[in-house]
Motif scaffolding. Structure first.
Motif, mmCIF file in Angstrom:
data_model
loop_
_atom_site.group_PDB
_atom_site.id
_atom_site.type_symbol
_atom_site.label_atom_id
_atom_site.label_comp_id
_atom_site.label_asym_id
_atom_site.label_seq_id
_atom_site.Cartn_x
_atom_site.Cartn_y
_atom_site.Cartn_z
ATOM 1 N N GLY A 170 15.197 -12.414 0.614
ATOM 2 C CA GLY A 170 14.882 -11.385 1.613
ATOM 3 C C GLY A 170 16.089 -11.095 2.494
ATOM 4 O O GLY A 170 16.462 -9.939 2.702
ATOM 5 N N LEU A 171 16.713 -12.161 2.991
ATOM 6 C CA LEU A 171 17.868 -11.980 3.878
ATOM 7 C C LEU A 171 19.024 -11.303 3.160
ATOM 8 O O LEU A 171 19.777 -10.548 3.748
ATOM 9 C CB LEU A 171 18.338 -13.339 4.398
ATOM 10 C CG LEU A 171 17.619 -13.885 5.612
ATOM 11 C CD1 LEU A 171 18.316 -15.145 6.098
ATOM 12 C CD2 LEU A 171 17.609 -12.851 6.715
ATOM 13 N N ASN A 172 19.144 -11.585 1.856
ATOM 14 C CA ASN A 172 20.253 -11.028 1.099
ATOM 15 C C ASN A 172 20.083 -9.522 0.882
ATOM 16 O O ASN A 172 21.043 -8.825 0.598
ATOM 17 C CB ASN A 172 20.358 -11.745 -0.252
ATOM 18 C CG ASN A 172 21.702 -11.542 -0.899
ATOM 19 O OD1 ASN A 172 22.715 -11.573 -0.214
ATOM 20 N ND2 ASN A 172 21.717 -11.308 -2.203
ATOM 21 N N ARG A 173 18.843 -9.043 1.005
ATOM 22 C CA ARG A 173 18.606 -7.635 0.721
ATOM 23 C C ARG A 173 18.702 -6.765 1.965
ATOM 24 O O ARG A 173 18.854 -5.554 1.854
ATOM 25 C CB ARG A 173 17.226 -7.468 0.070
ATOM 26 C CG ARG A 173 17.206 -8.021 -1.364
ATOM 27 C CD ARG A 173 15.982 -7.543 -2.109
ATOM 28 N NE ARG A 173 15.896 -6.098 -2.085
ATOM 29 C CZ ARG A 173 14.773 -5.415 -1.856
ATOM 30 N NH1 ARG A 173 13.661 -6.069 -1.614
ATOM 31 N NH2 ARG A 173 14.775 -4.103 -1.858
ATOM 32 N N ILE A 174 18.546 -7.366 3.134
ATOM 33 C CA ILE A 174 18.589 -6.534 4.334
ATOM 34 C C ILE A 174 20.032 -6.378 4.796
ATOM 35 O O ILE A 174 20.906 -7.174 4.438
ATOM 36 C CB ILE A 174 17.735 -7.114 5.484
ATOM 37 C CG1 ILE A 174 18.295 -8.458 5.921
ATOM 38 C CG2 ILE A 174 16.295 -7.205 5.052
ATOM 39 C CD1 ILE A 174 17.642 -8.975 7.163
ATOM 40 N N THR A 175 20.260 -5.359 5.562
ATOM 41 C CA THR A 175 21.614 -5.123 6.047
ATOM 42 C C THR A 175 21.702 -5.343 7.545
ATOM 43 O O THR A 175 22.645 -5.938 8.042
ATOM 44 C CB THR A 175 22.042 -3.691 5.717
ATOM 45 O OG1 THR A 175 20.950 -2.818 5.992
ATOM 46 C CG2 THR A 175 22.438 -3.577 4.265
ATOM 47 N N ARG A 176 20.651 -4.891 8.246
ATOM 48 C CA ARG A 176 20.698 -5.044 9.694
ATOM 49 C C ARG A 176 20.071 -6.366 10.133
ATOM 50 O O ARG A 176 19.169 -6.870 9.462
ATOM 51 C CB ARG A 176 19.958 -3.876 10.361
ATOM 52 C CG ARG A 176 20.851 -2.663 10.577
ATOM 53 C CD ARG A 176 20.027 -1.511 11.066
ATOM 54 N NE ARG A 176 18.943 -1.215 10.126
ATOM 55 C CZ ARG A 176 17.835 -0.570 10.452
ATOM 56 N NH1 ARG A 176 17.643 -0.189 11.699
ATOM 57 N NH2 ARG A 176 16.913 -0.310 9.557
ATOM 58 N N TYR A 229 11.338 -6.267 6.440
ATOM 59 C CA TYR A 229 11.641 -6.661 7.819
ATOM 60 C C TYR A 229 10.415 -7.273 8.493
ATOM 61 O O TYR A 229 10.528 -8.237 9.258
ATOM 62 C CB TYR A 229 12.134 -5.453 8.630
ATOM 63 C CG TYR A 229 13.599 -5.166 8.412
ATOM 64 C CD1 TYR A 229 14.566 -5.875 9.124
ATOM 65 C CD2 TYR A 229 14.006 -4.219 7.487
ATOM 66 C CE1 TYR A 229 15.913 -5.627 8.906
ATOM 67 C CE2 TYR A 229 15.348 -3.969 7.264
ATOM 68 C CZ TYR A 229 16.305 -4.674 7.979
ATOM 69 O OH TYR A 229 17.628 -4.451 7.775
ATOM 70 N N VAL A 230 9.249 -6.723 8.183
ATOM 71 C CA VAL A 230 8.017 -7.272 8.771
ATOM 72 C C VAL A 230 7.809 -8.704 8.298
ATOM 73 O O VAL A 230 7.566 -9.620 9.099
ATOM 74 C CB VAL A 230 6.806 -6.387 8.393
ATOM 75 C CG1 VAL A 230 5.516 -7.031 8.892
ATOM 76 C CG2 VAL A 230 6.979 -4.992 8.971
ATOM 77 N N VAL A 231 7.945 -8.913 6.978
ATOM 78 C CA VAL A 231 7.735 -10.256 6.426
ATOM 79 C C VAL A 231 8.731 -11.245 7.025
ATOM 80 O O VAL A 231 8.362 -12.346 7.463
ATOM 81 C CB VAL A 231 7.863 -10.230 4.882
ATOM 82 C CG1 VAL A 231 7.869 -11.649 4.324
ATOM 83 C CG2 VAL A 231 6.735 -9.435 4.274
ATOM 84 N N ALA A 254 18.382 0.019 0.008
ATOM 85 C CA ALA A 254 17.652 0.404 1.218
ATOM 86 C C ALA A 254 16.338 -0.362 1.265
ATOM 87 O O ALA A 254 15.327 0.104 0.782
ATOM 88 C CB ALA A 254 17.383 1.912 1.223
ATOM 89 N N PRO A 255 16.387 -1.573 1.812
ATOM 90 C CA PRO A 255 15.193 -2.398 1.805
ATOM 91 C C PRO A 255 14.056 -1.739 2.586
ATOM 92 O O PRO A 255 14.284 -1.115 3.612
ATOM 93 C CB PRO A 255 15.648 -3.694 2.476
ATOM 94 C CG PRO A 255 16.868 -3.343 3.234
ATOM 95 C CD PRO A 255 17.506 -2.220 2.492
ATOM 96 N N SER A 256 12.888 -1.881 2.048
ATOM 97 C CA SER A 256 11.757 -1.223 2.698
ATOM 98 C C SER A 256 11.400 -1.928 3.998
ATOM 99 O O SER A 256 11.821 -3.054 4.260
ATOM 100 C CB SER A 256 10.570 -1.224 1.752
ATOM 101 O OG SER A 256 10.328 -2.546 1.320
ATOM 102 N N ARG A 257 10.625 -1.229 4.781
ATOM 103 C CA ARG A 257 10.321 -1.730 6.105
ATOM 104 C C ARG A 257 9.512 -3.024 6.056
ATOM 105 O O ARG A 257 9.634 -3.871 6.909
ATOM 106 C CB ARG A 257 9.548 -0.651 6.877
ATOM 107 C CG ARG A 257 9.892 -0.621 8.338
ATOM 108 C CD ARG A 257 9.635 0.742 8.918
ATOM 109 N NE ARG A 257 10.698 1.688 8.628
ATOM 110 C CZ ARG A 257 10.547 3.014 8.711
ATOM 111 N NH1 ARG A 257 9.374 3.532 9.036
ATOM 112 N NH2 ARG A 257 11.554 3.816 8.463
ATOM 113 N N TRP A 258 8.665 -3.144 5.019
ATOM 114 C CA TRP A 258 7.816 -4.336 5.005
ATOM 115 C C TRP A 258 8.623 -5.615 4.851
ATOM 116 O O TRP A 258 8.194 -6.686 5.259
ATOM 117 C CB TRP A 258 6.714 -4.229 3.950
ATOM 118 C CG TRP A 258 7.180 -4.277 2.513
ATOM 119 C CD1 TRP A 258 7.370 -3.233 1.682
ATOM 120 C CD2 TRP A 258 7.480 -5.454 1.742
ATOM 121 N NE1 TRP A 258 7.806 -3.657 0.454
ATOM 122 C CE2 TRP A 258 7.878 -5.016 0.453
ATOM 123 C CE3 TRP A 258 7.484 -6.825 2.014
ATOM 124 C CZ2 TRP A 258 8.264 -5.910 -0.556
ATOM 125 C CZ3 TRP A 258 7.869 -7.705 0.997
ATOM 126 C CH2 TRP A 258 8.250 -7.240 -0.258
#
Lengths: 317, 301
Positions: free
Chosen positions: A122-128, B39-41, B33-37
């Protein structure tokens, strides 16, 4: 310590012609050897006395009947052969604590690895906010097990604890987590998972960042879905990192002690007593030889588990 | 000084990958472009990780009756520092705090000094037995504290050092981790520096101390922080070697109070947990870059 060994002026010039080369090298070699041992000796003396010596002493002690009353005369104790080991395996309490420890490892290691891998992916996929999230997952790792075990003990209280209060919000009547023999060990495992998943997450995250994007893109072009890409590209490349994570977590969980010392005192009904706890107990009772035998069983288990994990997770060739 | 930059991880064999074609697909994909969910998880995850600390801090400033109230409150209805007052006045937490600091600082210094000395010898100097020394030191990385503490206790007892600072410190003054970390770092430093210093006439010890050691700042920082935190959180050895309250370290005091007659003073124990946890969390936040590096390198918690 900053003092130079020789005054520079009095030394023969190091830039000699070819006849002097051989002699110069051997002089340099001698100086290197002397310096190396000078640098190594303080460490090695302390290390021999306080680490290597005790590892062997523990093995020897495990074959004696040494008790706390023999502390001043450790060389006068009698050999007991393998009596300590046979007694260990005949003690129902030892079998119980060995089973508890095995459950702790068998449940805790996969649980921690899966959650840590999920967090890392999960962390690897987010940018912000990546640094923020990493910090959040990581924070429990740097804290004292004793302190967080104290906190968790109160979190898990049946009436005054916030966990059961949160469960109450969704209509669940929370149990006495640490008071029920069947729930105490799972509760301690949950706490250990919470504390340790950050370590693995950081290691897995570092591993994920070495997966070449081109491979993933190529797989995508070939029509692989996200899960297939993870399963057939990412996971195989992570194998060495997963192995490393499994080994260090396994070694750590085999030794669990503080968690149950603080949260449950090994109870209820020895449900959370571990091999390490048993070793500590026997030491407290003054049975030094017997405690050493118990600790060596733990040591052997660590070596065996590590060997198994290397075998299972070794890259297939 | 140069910093290490990893080589590009591309293995471009020229024909199987067509970056030009694959690139646009990759960018429009959810991969980028990771989806918003997500970030929620992740936020829920971080909340779960943080809640015990939040609750610990909030409860430590509640009066005892409120900590035990059913149903429990989250925000303190009455703010009070009485728990901390009692820790410091009645339970001599200042003493435990000083003990923890003294032990951790000396242990850290020992590991830095002795670890970098042996690490340098193993990385940059030639001597017989080098390989054997390295194998033995590394081999002990796997040995758990549970295996050595009984003979260590016998040894320290016979040295007359139980319940003393030297007794608390000596077994941890050197460790394999320091050697491993420092050796790795020294290996990465160029040999040319040493050769140049030799040509300039510097002695071998001087080269180590004045030329090479000053270049190891990041490694020393990583090792120092790892060692300090490990020592601060260490439990089993201080538990067996500290026998009177004036030599307890913080974790020992907290653990013994939490199973002793103070075990029912929830607010007090939570305030104690704050005193153990908060200093290292602050330290960690200040220097986390080095720390996370160290974890990724060694996996030592």
């Amino acid at each position: 310590m900053a003092t130079a060994t020789t005054a520079p002026a009095s030394r023969p010039s190091p830039v000699g012609g070819s006849p002097g080369t051989k002699r110069r090298r051997s002089l340099l070699q001698r100086r290197q050897t002397r310096t190396a041992w000078l640098l190594a000796l303080p460490f090695l003396l302390l290390f021999a006395a306080f680490t290597v010596g005790p590892v062997f002493a523990s093995l020897v002690m495990s074959f004696t009947d040494m008790r706390s009353t023999d502390v001043r005369t450790p060389f006068a104790v009698d050999l007991a052969g393998i009596d300590n080991y046979t007694a260990l395996f005949q003690d129902p309490l030892f079998r119980k604590v060995a089973l508890n420890t095995a459950i702790f490892v068998a449940v805790g290691v996969p649980l921690t690895m899966v959650l840590a891998l999920a967090a890392a992916v999960g962390l690897n996929r987010i940018t912000r906010l990546r640094a923020f999230f990493r910090l959040g997952f990581y924070l429990p790792v740097v804290t004292s097990i004793v302190a967080v075990a104290v906190v968790w003990r109160f979190l898990l209280q049946p009436d005054t604890g916030p966990i059961n209060q949160l469960l109450g919000v969704v209509g669940i009547d929370g149990p006495d987590w640490l008071g029920e023999p069947s729930l105490a060990l799972p509760s301690v495992i949950a706490m250990a998972t919470w504390r340790n998943l950050g370590t693995l997450m950081v290691i897995f995250l570092a591993g994920l960042q070495t997966v070449p994007r081109e491979l993933l893109e190529a797989a995508e072009v070939d029509g692989a879905g996200r899960w297939q890409r993870f399963r057939h590209v990412t996971l195989p490349l992570l194998r060495p990192v997963l192995l490393f994570g499994a080994v260090i977590t396994g070694i750590g969980y085999l030794q669990f002690f503080e968690e149950s010392f603080v949260m449950t005192n090994g109870g209820p009904l020895n449900a959370t007593r571990s091999v390490a706890y048993y070793t500590y107990d026997q030491f407290s009772f003054g049975n030094y030889g017997y405690a050493s035998a118990a600790s060596y069983v733990l040591f052997v288990a660590i070596v065996v588990l590590t060997a198994i994990q290397f075998r299972v997770l070794r890259p297939k060739t | 000084m140069t910093t290490y930059t990893p080589p590009p991880s591309t293995i471009d064999d020229g024909d199987s990958l067509r970056p030009g074609d694959a690139e646009p697909a990759g960018r429009t994909n959810a991969e980028r472009a990771p989806s918003r969910w997500l970030y929620v998880v992740l936020s829920v995850g971080v909340l779960v990780m943080a809640l015990p600390f939040v609750w610990m801090l909030l409860s430590s400033v509640k009066p005892e009756a409120e900590v035990r109230s059913i149903p429990p409150t989250w925000l303190p209805e009455t703010f009070t520092l009485e728990n901390y007052g009692e820790l410091f006045d009645r339970l001599s937490f200042p003493t435990y705090f000083v003990n923890s600091i003294v032990v951790a600082v000396v242990v850290t210094l020992g590991n830095l000094v002795f670890g970098s000395m042996l690490g340098y010898a193993l990385a940059k100097l030639e001597f017989r037995g080098k390989r054997l020394v390295f194998v033995i030191v590394l081999g002990t990385l796997m040995v758990p504290g549970m295996v050595t503490f009984v003979p260590l206790f016998v040894l320290v007892s016979n040295m007359g050092l139980t319940n003393t600072y030297p007794g608390l410190i000596l077994p941890y003054l050197v460790g394999p981790l320091g050697v491993f970390l420092m050796r790795q770092y020294f290996l990465g430093l160029p040999d040319e520096l040493i050769q140049a210093a030799r040509v300039d006439g510097a002695g071998e010890l001087r080269i180590f101390w004045s030329v090479m050691l000053p270049l190891t700042g990041p490694a020393l920082a990583t090792l120092g922080i790892l060692t300090f935190l490990t020592s601060w959180n260490n439990f089993l050895w201080p538990l067996v070697v500290a026998q009177t309250e004036d030599k307890y370290t913080l974790p020992v005091a907290l653990a013994l109070y939490s199973v002793g007659q103070n075990a029912t003073q929830y607010g007090l124990l939570l305030a104690g947990a704050v005193v153990v946890v908060v200093p290292v969390v602050v330290l960690f936040l200040a220097v986390q870059r080095y720390f996370v590096q160290g974890i990724a390198m060694t996996g030592i918690k």
